[in-house]
Design an enzyme around this catalytic site. Sequence first.
Site, short mmCIF file in Angstrom:
data_model
loop_
_atom_site.label_atom_id
_atom_site.label_comp_id
_atom_site.label_asym_id
_atom_site.label_seq_id
_atom_site.Cartn_x
_atom_site.Cartn_y
_atom_site.Cartn_z
N SER A 198 26.24 34.42 58.91
CA SER A 198 27.59 34.77 58.44
C SER A 198 27.94 36.24 58.59
O SER A 198 29.10 36.60 58.41
CB SER A 198 27.76 34.34 56.98
OG SER A 198 27.80 32.94 56.88
N LYS A 209 32.81 42.31 50.87
CA LYS A 209 33.03 40.86 50.86
C LYS A 209 33.24 40.40 49.43
O LYS A 209 32.55 40.87 48.51
CB LYS A 209 31.84 40.15 51.50
CG LYS A 209 32.03 38.65 51.70
CD LYS A 209 30.87 38.04 52.48
CE LYS A 209 31.02 36.55 52.67
NZ LYS A 209 29.92 35.96 53.47
N SER A 214 30.83 33.40 57.46
CA SER A 214 31.83 33.37 56.40
C SER A 214 32.30 34.76 56.02
O SER A 214 33.23 34.91 55.22
CB SER A 214 31.23 32.70 55.15
OG SER A 214 30.15 33.48 54.64
#
Length: 491
Positions: free
Chosen positions: A195, A94, A171
């Site tokens: 997330s 990420k 996210s």
Amino acid sequence: MPPQHTPNPAALRQYAERLSLSIDGDEAAALAEQFAEQDAVLDALDALVLDDPPERDYWDPDPEEDELGGWLTRCDVARDGVGGPLDGLTVGVKDNVAVAGVPMTCGSPLLTDPAFVPARDATVVDRLLDAGARITGKTNMDEFAFGGSRESLRFRLARNPRDPERQPGSSSAGSGVVAATGEVDLAIGSDTGGSIRFPAAWSGVPGIKPTRGLVSHDGFVQYAKTLDNVGFLAPSVENLALGLDAVAGPDPRDERTCGHEAEEYAASVADADPAALTIGLPEELFGKAPDLDEVVREAVDELEAAGASVRSVSITDYDYWLPAWLGIGMTEVGNYLASNATNYWSFSPGDPELAARLQEARVAGEPELGASLQAAMLYAEHRTATDGDAAYALAHEARRRVVAGVDGALAEVDVLASPTVPKLAPTWDEAVDDLFGALSNTGPFNVTGHPAVSVPCGTVDELPVGLQFIAPRGADATALRAGAAWTGLDG
């Protein structure tokens, strides 16, 4: 260090007014002189030589090969001659977790012109490379992990692998996509209110939010330090366990990891036996989405038929999770952004180059921080002006009560089970009509710090449904074992 403002009496009186302090002209003049002397002492910091980023190749993803928008940057980073338990395993990271020599955007245009390139790998990346893994890219994410809308994916729209018109989950959207499509064996995500578990549930893959403090946050650009967790998504529970084996445990660069000892995660999921599990069904985590509840209960029934014990439980003070999550999260993210990703009250406050870059970008005013993040900063200022952050302290008292409630529900069972997200993946043309309702099965365990694993357990209207297992803090192996027990039955 960034350029300093020369202290002067007029500026100090403005500072005092903002801080609700009172100083007269003579005091302001004396303080200006004192502060100039102190600034001169700090000039010695300019002599510190910071590391330069290593030379590592990276490139933009090919849109034709990445139609679902899983990637922001591609790379191929491995340690020559290093073998280990993750030998050859591919990892997506990420884009709020540092890979040295590769741009890190945190999903924000503020860090793109010029590109911000970290000089050092995050601890989790360093440990994965030491174990033989290969980093193949930085995954798409909502700006500074504040997501849930088309607008918060500032570079590319990530799309659900089961239905490209639908949201993949925020996210850690890109990490969910590349895990679900099998482009990687493991993907790093972060989880503040769900997330990791939202993309796990909506994209149909396993994911783990570890116990708070088990995994180092060194090299991670946070959202809210109390609620955040760095974890994984993967095509299998076994890969989650391998990843956690590599990264879990104390890190001298992150004091929150002190006292957290790793378990043997891969060993715990081998031949996971449902008959060794006692599962609690918390009444508070059901009843919001009857169709999804039914799928989850059917999965638990199958585990019970295979030998698991199942009983109903209750989480006392459960309703405090939302004021705790909101009061802590909005205060922390607003102040963190206002201080340019510098984490006060920590021995590892952050990356000085990142702080300087964010300050320069914000002062320049173009590009701008997204509207939702500006609102978060303003809300934090509003709360400080309203009650001097008393609500933040009260939110932590509420947090302790929710912790006690979850601990009580777990007292006589191994894991709690629930739907991961009490909502199917919406289309990109739909708004999430009840955000807090959608967070109501994931957010409580960011508040409490308990580990949570999500595994796919069926479908409704051909869309994935997630089954969540929550274990006692520090018992991540138990949560993984429960997930493996279900996936072993599910085939």
